[in-house]
Scaffold this motif. Structure first.
Motif, PDB file in Angstrom:
ATOM      1  N   LEU A   1       0.825  -1.213   0.000  1.00 44.50           N
ATOM      2  CA  LEU A   1       0.000   0.000   0.000  1.00 44.50           C
ATOM      3  C   LEU A   1       0.858   1.261   0.000  1.00 44.50           C
ATOM      4  N   LEU A   2       1.943   1.269   0.769  1.00 48.99           N
ATOM      5  CA  LEU A   2       2.829   2.431   0.774  1.00 48.99           C
ATOM      6  C   LEU A   2       3.514   2.615  -0.573  1.00 48.99           C
ATOM      7  N   LEU A   3       3.916   1.528  -1.193  1.00 49.56           N
ATOM      8  CA  LEU A   3       4.515   1.630  -2.519  1.00 49.56           C
ATOM      9  C   LEU A   3       3.516   2.187  -3.526  1.00 49.56           C
ATOM     10  N   ALA A   4       2.277   1.727  -3.473  1.00 49.11           N
ATOM     11  CA  ALA A   4       1.250   2.239  -4.377  1.00 49.11           C
ATOM     12  C   ALA A   4       0.993   3.725  -4.134  1.00 49.11           C
ATOM     13  N   ALA A   5       1.026   4.160  -2.873  1.00 49.14           N
ATOM     14  CA  ALA A   5       0.804   5.578  -2.563  1.00 49.14           C
ATOM     15  C   ALA A   5       1.934   6.446  -3.095  1.00 49.14           C
ATOM     16  N   VAL A   6       3.178   5.988  -2.973  1.00 48.07           N
ATOM     17  CA  VAL A   6       4.311   6.770  -3.467  1.00 48.07           C
ATOM     18  C   VAL A   6       4.285   6.848  -4.990  1.00 48.07           C
ATOM     19  N   VAL A   7       4.010   5.728  -5.650  1.00 44.51           N
ATOM     20  CA  VAL A   7       3.926   5.735  -7.110  1.00 44.51           C
ATOM     21  C   VAL A   7       2.770   6.626  -7.570  1.00 44.51           C
ATOM     22  N   GLY A   8       1.643   6.574  -6.892  1.00 45.11           N
ATOM     23  CA  GLY A   8       0.513   7.433  -7.228  1.00 45.11           C
ATOM     24  C   GLY A   8       0.840   8.905  -7.040  1.00 45.11           C
ATOM     25  N   ALA A   9       1.567   9.253  -5.994  1.00 44.56           N
ATOM     26  CA  ALA A   9       1.955  10.647  -5.764  1.00 44.56           C
ATOM     27  C   ALA A   9       2.893  11.133  -6.864  1.00 44.56           C
ATOM     28  N   ILE A  10       3.804  10.285  -7.286  1.00 48.08           N
ATOM     29  CA  ILE A  10       4.721  10.673  -8.362  1.00 48.08           C
ATOM     30  C   ILE A  10       3.946  10.871  -9.661  1.00 48.08           C
ATOM     31  N   VAL A  11       3.005  10.016  -9.943  1.00 44.30           N
ATOM     32  CA  VAL A  11       2.203  10.134 -11.173  1.00 44.30           C
ATOM     33  C   VAL A  11       1.373  11.411 -11.141  1.00 44.30           C
ATOM     34  N   LEU A  12       0.808  11.764  -9.994  1.00 44.72           N
ATOM     35  CA  LEU A  12      -0.015  12.971  -9.908  1.00 44.72           C
ATOM     36  C   LEU A  12       0.805  14.251 -10.030  1.00 44.72           C
ATOM     37  N   VAL A  13       2.025  14.252  -9.523  1.00 44.88           N
ATOM     38  CA  VAL A  13       2.836  15.460  -9.522  1.00 44.88           C
ATOM     39  C   VAL A  13       3.582  15.643 -10.842  1.00 44.88           C
ATOM     40  N   ARG A  14       3.793  14.571 -11.544  1.00 46.50           N
ATOM     41  CA  ARG A  14       4.576  14.603 -12.783  1.00 46.50           C
ATOM     42  C   ARG A  14       3.966  15.588 -13.785  1.00 46.50           C
ATOM     43  N   GLU A  15       4.841  16.300 -14.479  1.00 43.99           N
ATOM     44  CA  GLU A  15       4.374  17.253 -15.480  1.00 43.99           C
ATOM     45  C   GLU A  15       3.869  16.502 -16.710  1.00 43.99           C
ATOM     46  N   LYS A  16       2.821  17.041 -17.311  1.00 42.79           N
ATOM     47  CA  LYS A  16       2.230  16.376 -18.494  1.00 42.79           C
ATOM     48  C   LYS A  16       2.930  16.835 -19.737  1.00 42.79           C
TER      49      LYS A  16
END
Length: 162
Positions: free
Chosen positions: A147-162
């Motif tokens: 769950l922590l790994l999924a949260a970190v990956v999700g945070a990186i995906v949300l912050v990443r520039e499009k």
């Protein structure tokens, strides 16, 4: 005698690192000072024969919390310095002095029982056996890691520039 010297050296390093966390203006260097402070606390645990606490300190605080803080700092765009306005310095100083006085009062007025006998058996194996052995908690620990790994990956995906 060597343990006493190591304890005091680690205590001075820990206090200096904690002061650096508070006083440095560069937030990234303050985060690195926090890592040093956590490592000094782990070293103090080792000198006090608390090997399990030292391992937990390194794994959780140095390995997880510090990396998370540094990752958050690096993903934040406009953070180069700390708070530019110094209007809260005086109230923060007053609160810090009151807190220091309370801690010193509690330390001086507490009767500390000191054992002259160190533990004969390391505590890590016994604690690890009860946590992860027969009827332990290995499945919840693994689920929390995923769950922590999924949260970190999700945070990186949300912050990443499009």
């Amino acid at each position: 005698m060597g343990l006493v010297i190591a304890f005091w050296v680690l205590a001075v390093v820990g206090i200096a690192a904690a002061l650096a966390v508070v006083l440095l203006r560069d937030i990234f260097r303050a985060a690195l000072s926090l890592v040093l402070c956590f490592l000094a606390v782990a070293g103090i645990y080792v000198t006090l024969s608390a090997d399990f606490l030292a391992a937990v300190q390194v794994l959780i605080y140095v390995g997880a919390i510090s990396v998370l803080i540094i990752l958050a700092i690096m993903l934040t765009r406009e953070v180069k310095r700390g708070s530019p306005s110094g209007r809260l310095r005086v109230p923060a100083l007053v609160v810090a002095i009151l807190f220091l006085g309370t801690v010193v009062f509690a330390l001086v007025n507490t009767s500390w029982r000191i054992s002259s006998v160190s533990p004969l058996v390391p505590t890590t194996a016994a604690i690890g056996g009860s946590l992860f052995g027969e009827g332990g908690f290995i499945l919840p620990v693994e689920i929390a890691a995923v769950l922590l790994l999924a949260a970190v990956v999700g945070a990186i995906v949300l912050v990443r520039e499009k």
